[in-house]
Scaffold this active site. Sequence first.
Site, PDB file in Angstrom:
ATOM      1  N   ASP A   1       0.869  -1.181   0.000  1.00  0.00           N
ATOM      2  CA  ASP A   1       0.000   0.000   0.000  1.00  0.00           C
ATOM      3  C   ASP A   1       0.908   1.234   0.000  1.00  0.00           C
ATOM      4  O   ASP A   1       2.053   1.176   0.456  1.00  0.00           O
ATOM      5  CB  ASP A   1      -0.885  -0.027   1.251  1.00  0.00           C
ATOM      6  CG  ASP A   1      -1.629   1.272   1.476  1.00  0.00           C
ATOM      7  OD1 ASP A   1      -2.351   1.714   0.574  1.00  0.00           O
ATOM      8  OD2 ASP A   1      -1.444   1.871   2.567  1.00  0.00           O
TER       9      ASP A   1
ATOM     10  N   ASP B   1      -0.224   5.047   0.664  1.00  0.00           N
ATOM     11  CA  ASP B   1      -0.509   6.136   1.596  1.00  0.00           C
ATOM     12  C   ASP B   1      -0.350   5.699   3.046  1.00  0.00           C
ATOM     13  O   ASP B   1      -1.012   4.769   3.519  1.00  0.00           O
ATOM     14  CB  ASP B   1      -1.928   6.657   1.386  1.00  0.00           C
ATOM     15  CG  ASP B   1      -2.124   7.260   0.003  1.00  0.00           C
ATOM     16  OD1 ASP B   1      -1.124   7.539  -0.683  1.00  0.00           O
ATOM     17  OD2 ASP B   1      -3.295   7.435  -0.400  1.00  0.00           O
TER      18      ASP B   1
END
Length: 315
Positions: free
Chosen positions: A68, A70
């Site tokens: 991922d 963010d």
Amino acid sequence: MASLGWLTRRRRPTTARSVLAGEAAAEAARLREHELHEEHEEEEPGTPEAVEEEFPVAGDTAAAAFFDLDNTVMQGAALFHFGRGLYKRKFFETPELLRFAWQQAYFRLAGSENSGHMQEAQDSALSIVEGHRVSELVAIGEEIYDEYMASRIWPGTRALAEAHLKAGQKVWLVTAAPVETATIIARRLGLTGALGTVAESVDGVYTGRLVGEPLHGPAKAEAVRALASAEQLDLSRCAAYSDSANDIPMLSLVGHPYAINPDSRLRAHAQEHGWRLRDYRTGRKAAKVGIPAAAGVGALAGGTAAAIALHRRRR
């Protein structure tokens, strides 16, 4: 980005739209993989320390790692940083900037995604780029990375990604950010490629619509599943990394899930299931549940005073 007109554009049930978004992201990522490594890019500064010796397994080409973006690889949200860069270039006016700024402050204060805020930011970005050429936004994205993103990469998470690369495995970003932005970040970090939200374009011009839906939650899992199938990966030997409980579907797909800078829900889930934890937001180490010895403890940037005040009023 090439037009994806071959995909149907009628509204579909949420599950089908997640599959569509995931398959589109996997297709776009594979198309860009060769492109990412055509030109040699100088590596960003940083000297990662060693990761635990037994994992990842060197030479295991049926394994890969999915990160991922963010608050896992980078502090804050890529889409919000991108919005700041577009404002600087007068793509939109002050009210939109204030909305982007508030969303970013909230995100950094809360330390996790809010699907409503992410959707609002995505809609804003689509309306802003509609009618612009893909090549124009890609060129601007390169500048925005240098201005706002490069200094926000978590050294510890980057060390984990580099351990997979050194073991001969592919490493992919998986994010709700636009695939063009995600691809720039992946290339700058020397990663294999990126799975991101695919915005429709016709003849190299954005239409203001998405292919499927934002690559968020279940759509991320579908993207990883589609890419693993295309790349002939064994998901039980793959690793995935995220900060958010929204990514539990993706983390649950792989044999080696990691909670990085986890929100409270993901931390509880990880502890319950024996997943590995690592927190780079403070000087303390996360509760030891198979923690890899990775380098670089980052500092968590606090929210703005206004965001803190808003948060307190809403409690």
